[in-house]
Design an enzyme around this catalytic site. Structure first.
Site, short mmCIF file in Angstrom:
data_model
loop_
_atom_site.label_atom_id
_atom_site.label_comp_id
_atom_site.label_asym_id
_atom_site.label_seq_id
_atom_site.Cartn_x
_atom_site.Cartn_y
_atom_site.Cartn_z
N THR A 127 0.70 -1.21 -0.04
CA THR A 127 -0.22 -0.08 0.05
C THR A 127 0.93 1.33 0.10
OG1 THR A 127 -1.96 -1.07 1.08
CG2 THR A 127 -1.85 1.27 1.30
N GLN A 159 -6.43 -1.13 -2.70
CA GLN A 159 -5.68 0.05 -1.97
C GLN A 159 -4.94 0.85 -3.29
OE1 GLN A 159 -6.00 -3.22 -0.75
NE2 GLN A 159 -5.11 -3.13 1.39
N GLN A 195 -10.06 3.55 -2.72
CA GLN A 195 -10.01 3.02 -1.48
C GLN A 195 -8.47 3.51 -1.14
OE1 GLN A 195 -10.32 -0.94 -1.23
NE2 GLN A 195 -9.05 -1.19 0.63
N ASP A 196 -8.31 4.15 0.12
CA ASP A 196 -6.97 4.56 0.46
C ASP A 196 -6.45 5.88 -0.09
OD1 ASP A 196 -7.21 2.48 2.40
OD2 ASP A 196 -5.57 1.35 1.84
N ASP A 232 -11.90 3.56 3.60
CA ASP A 232 -10.90 3.96 4.26
C ASP A 232 -9.95 4.99 3.74
OD1 ASP A 232 -11.62 1.84 5.92
OD2 ASP A 232 -10.06 0.23 5.36
N ARG A 271 -13.95 3.31 10.70
CA ARG A 271 -14.00 1.99 11.42
C ARG A 271 -12.43 1.79 12.13
NH1 ARG A 271 -12.96 -2.82 6.80
NH2 ARG A 271 -11.70 -1.82 5.49
N TRP A 278 -8.99 0.61 12.57
CA TRP A 278 -7.82 -0.12 11.96
C TRP A 278 -6.95 -0.77 12.92
CZ3 TRP A 278 -3.25 2.42 8.95
CH2 TRP A 278 -2.75 1.57 8.11
#
Length: 515
Positions: free
Chosen positions: A278, A308, A330-331, A352, A420, A422
């Site tokens: 990532t 990611q 995502q990310d 996220d 959420r 992590w």
């Protein structure tokens, strides 16, 4: 016998000092990992100097430094030729993070600011976890004998964080005066105009059409690294255009200015699905202290199906992003470590999409939730605080969370949550922010079905507005808080949480110090 005598001396000194003070951590027996503390401290060269609280902290820091250096030296000589490409990429990340851990411990040893030390040790702790993430996420195994697993560095850092926190006085935020345009009153007219203008005097100019000094951002930064003394502000102006490149810089006091959101765009498409850890998917990654960016768009166009895919990653301490856009799925935005401030920015994503373990405040930002893949749920944040003593968290203040144009027509088909957990002590707070109907009534999502971390996390909401701000149907987790006290909420302001009054004014960026 010698080790036993040394250890007994440490405990005796620490316990004797504890009698004279009210501080809670003054011996190895009181640290989160006492067995690790005692085994390392008993061999420390500084044991005879541990007669004071600061002496005890210094001794444990030196022990952590010795171990971090040993781990890095061992890692450099391990044969990785048998690893597959994914594992080699993850190993390269571990070496980089290991080197940075040594840097963070070293600067902690030389600092008298307990707030700075807590920030830098928190960054070192995150480095250890990020290294492991690279292997875990890719489904790869560490090489045999890896020091990143066997040297107890995380445990020692956790001890250092606890000891330093016990010595740190409670912070209080200020409320400086502002002009009607939102700029600090003590700034000169010239300084304010500089921030509001796109004609900042630049040391180098990047232009796709060849009208500048360089045609790529990477070339300009490479030249800047040679020309800069590292202490003075170095400004690179990037003219309007689409720059398809991956940029990574560790230069201190770098400022990059563009011609506006949607005009100056740096874009890439590296992603986890194609085999990158990532952290290596970032289109733009910065680790040098004091980074400033203004009037830029950072993109990762890999799309939701590639998982990611980071547009912007920062581990820059005391960094400021002003009037920038971060676009991904995502990310999207990784606020990885240290102190970061985002003002008047746009952030787009799905899962996220604001994540990391920095102490990061997003103020007067627009957060746009995009349409995910079928069967997915959106989560705005995923904060990665791993110990209760880290001074990190994601704070969303005086901002807007709403559906992006692609999600709005179908938002009833997808659930969207504020965040959420992590990591075990994940900390996220939304304050005085407009939350529209895209936010699910429950507000927050478990990391997985096991329900980990629900009592150790800290999630808070304070005086939010909008159709998604009703807290009546929120989760009933022990770690979730509807904040009703202005005093409690003020702990998460720019002035208090970032200590921003001491460094943001010098950047010329407008900000609100208090609530």
């Amino acid at each position: 016998m010698a080790k036993f005598v040394a250890y007994f001396l440490v405990l005796s000194l620490s316990m004797a000092f504890r009698v004279a003070t009210s501080d809670p951590i003054l011996s190895c027996s009181q640290t989160p990992y006492p067995h690790v503390c005692s085994s390392m401290v008993s061999t420390s060269r500084q044991v005879a100097q541990a007669k004071t609280q600061s002496g005890f902290r210094s001794m444990v820091l030196h022990a952590a430094m010795d171990l971090a250096v040993q781990a890095h030296e061992v890692a450099l000589i391990i044969d990785t030729s048998s690893l597959d490409m994914k594992a080699k990429a993850a190993w390269a990340d571990c070496l980089k993070f290991s080197k940075d851990t040594i840097k963070q411990i070293n600067r902690s040893m030389g600092s008298t600011s307990k707030d700075d030390v807590q920030t830098w040790l928190s960054a070192a702790m995150t480095n250890q976890q990020t290294c492991r993430n690279g292997f875990n996420d890719l489904g790869s195994s560490f090489p045999l004998g890896s020091p990143f697993l066997s040297y107890n560095i995380s445990e020692l850092l956790s001890n250092c964080l606890a000891i330093n926190k016990a010595m740190t006085p409670k912070k209080s935020g200020g409320n400086p005066r502002f002009l009607s345009d939102g700029f600090p009153k003590w700034m000169s007219t010239t300084e304010r105009k500089l921030l509001q203008s796109s004609n900042t005097n630049a040391d180098l100019v990047v232009a796709k059409d060849g009208s500048g000094d360089y045609t790529t951002i990477s070339e300009a930064i490479a030249a800047a690294t040679i020309r800069s003394n590292g202490t003075s502000r170095f400004v690179i102006h990037v003219k309007a255009g689409i720059y398809n490149e991956t940029v990574e810089t560790s230069m201190n006091n770098l400022m990059i200015t563009g011609d506006g959101i949607g005009a100056t765009i740096i874009t890439g498409n590296k992603n986890f699905h194609d085999g990158f850890p990532t952290a290596q998917t970032a289109t733009f990654a910065v680790s040098g202290d004091g980074f400033i960016a203004r009037d830029m768009t950072f993109q990762n166009t890999a799309g939701p199906e590639k998982e990611q895919a980071v547009a912007f990653l920062s581990s820059s301490d005391r960094s400021v992003l002003y009037q920038c856009s971060f676009e991904g799925y995502q990310d999207t935005l990784c606020a990885l470590t240290q102190r970061q401030f985002y003002r008047n920015c746009d952030i787009y994503g799905t899962i996220d999409f604001i994540f990391g373990d920095a102490a990061a405040v997003f103020q007067q930002c627009n957060i746009y939730v995009r349409k995910p893949m079928t069967g997915q749920a959106n989560t705005v944040t995923a904060q990665g605080r791993a110990t209760p003593d880290e001074n990190t968290g994601i704070i969303i203040h005086d901002s807007v969370v709403t559906a992006a144009p692609d999600l709005k027509p179908v938002q009833g088909s997808f659930q969207t949550y504020l965040g959420r957990p992590w990591r075990e002590y994940s900390r996220t707070v939304f304050m005085k922010t407009s939350l529209d109907s895209v936010i699910d009534p429950a507000g927050w999502l478990q990391w997985n079905a096991s329900g980990f971390y629900l009592s150790t996390l800290y999630y808070g909401e304070y005086m939010n507005t909008g159709a998604g701000a009703n807290t009546g149907g929120r989760v009933k987790w022990p770690g979730y808080h509807v904040i009703t006290s202005a005093s409690e909420a003020s702990n998460f302001t720019v002035g208090s949480f970032l200590g921003g009054d001491s460094w943001i004014p010098a950047t010329g960026v407008p900000y609100i110090s208090g609530l």
